[in-house]
Write an enzyme that holds these catalytic residues in place. Structure first.
Site: not given
Ligand code: IPE
Ligand code: IPE
Ligand code: MG
Length: 248
Positions: A25, A73
């Site tokens: 993340d 997502n």
């Molecule tokens: C969790 O991250 C999913 C992945 C790393 C694929 P998200 O960014 O989607 O989770 P939340 O929204 O912070 O809980």
């Molecule tokens: C993790 O990074 C990747 C996926 C969830 C696909 P994020 O896209 O959630 O990045 P943040 O949490 O918005 O920084």
């Molecule tokens: Mg994220």
């Protein structure tokens, strides 16, 4: 040679986790800090993925499960979803030979059928190419949600019970886990989440019942081999009691 590596990094190979799961993340925030768009963060994140896979293989960790795209997502802007799918396809295409050379078996957990057809095709090629590899399993969690996984398992079990293939009284924890995407695999010993968020975001809810948790403040694109090794060192110091009392 190999034992030298473990001595050098001060890791006891006998106490390494067999299965590591990672919630990768922080790509978006990393890009924002650099005044770039989120795509740039995802691209940089893919490099970290490569480094972590290589490190796990080198340390002989048997299973690595990476949360790459959740069922939730799909609700991101269409443009970001499309870009992530393109990056995924590119990653699989460019890495599959390397995975194969390292004897890594690729596996997908999640609703693979929901992915775009060209991504499915690329994944299927890599899965087929690496299917007999035995050194390590790389699970990519794609369109994965633990609640979906559990619901799907319940539905299948109910269907088989209705058909008379199993009896409700035969249902136990071991049987339930056989209906998950992770069937046949040991549960993660260690769950890492980057970017400091204190939540599991619908990842492996059943399987992490007794996993050791580690939350890193580092945003995924900045996560390094050194930090990963530090976490493994920390993991080795933990007492895993599984609800019991440790004899001293
Ligand atoms: C969790 O991250 C999913 C992945 C790393 C694929 P998200 O960014 O989607 O989770 P939340 O929204 O912070 O809980
Ligand atoms: C993790 O990074 C990747 C996926 C969830 C696909 P994020 O896209 O959630 O990045 P943040 O949490 O918005 O920084
Ligand atoms: Mg994220």
């Amino acid at each position: 040679m190999k034992s030298n590596l473990f001595t050098k990094i001060n890791i006891d190979p006998a106490k390494l986790p067999g299965h590591v799961a990672i919630i990768m993340d922080g790509n978006g925030r990393w890009a924002k800090k650099k005044l770039r768009n989120r795509v740039f963060g995802h691209e940089k994140g893919a490099e970290t993925v490569r480094e972590v896979i290589t490190t796990c293989r080198e340390l002989k960790i048997k299973i690595l499960t990476l949360y790459a795209f959740s069922t939730e997502n799909w609700s991101r802007p269409e443009k970001e979803v499309n870009t992530l799918m393109k990056l995924l396809k590119k990653f699989i295409r460019s890495e599959k030979d390397e995975l194969h050379n390292k004897s890594i078996k690729l596996n997908v957990i999640g609703q693979k059928e929901r992915l775009p057809i060209d991504v499915i095709e690329e994944l299927d090629l890599a899965i087929e190419q690496t299917k007999d590899n035995t050194a390590m399993v790389l699970n990519l969690a794609l369109s994965y949600g633990a609640r979906e996984e559990i619901t799907r398992a319940v539905r299948k079990i109910a269907y088989e019970a209705k058909q008379g293939k199993l009896f409700p009284e035969d249902i136990d924890e071991e049987m339930v886990s056989k209906y998950f995407y992770t069937a046949g695999m040991p549960d993660p010993d260690l769950l890492i989440r980057t970017s400091g968020e204190m939540r599991v975001s619908n990842f492996l809810l059943w399987q992490i019942a007794y996993s050791e948790l580690f939350i890193s403040e580092t945003l995924w694109p900045d996560f390094t081999r050194d930090e990963f090794i530090n976490i493994l060192r920390d993991y080795q110091k933990r007492d895993r009691r599984f609800g019991k009392v440790l004899c001293s």
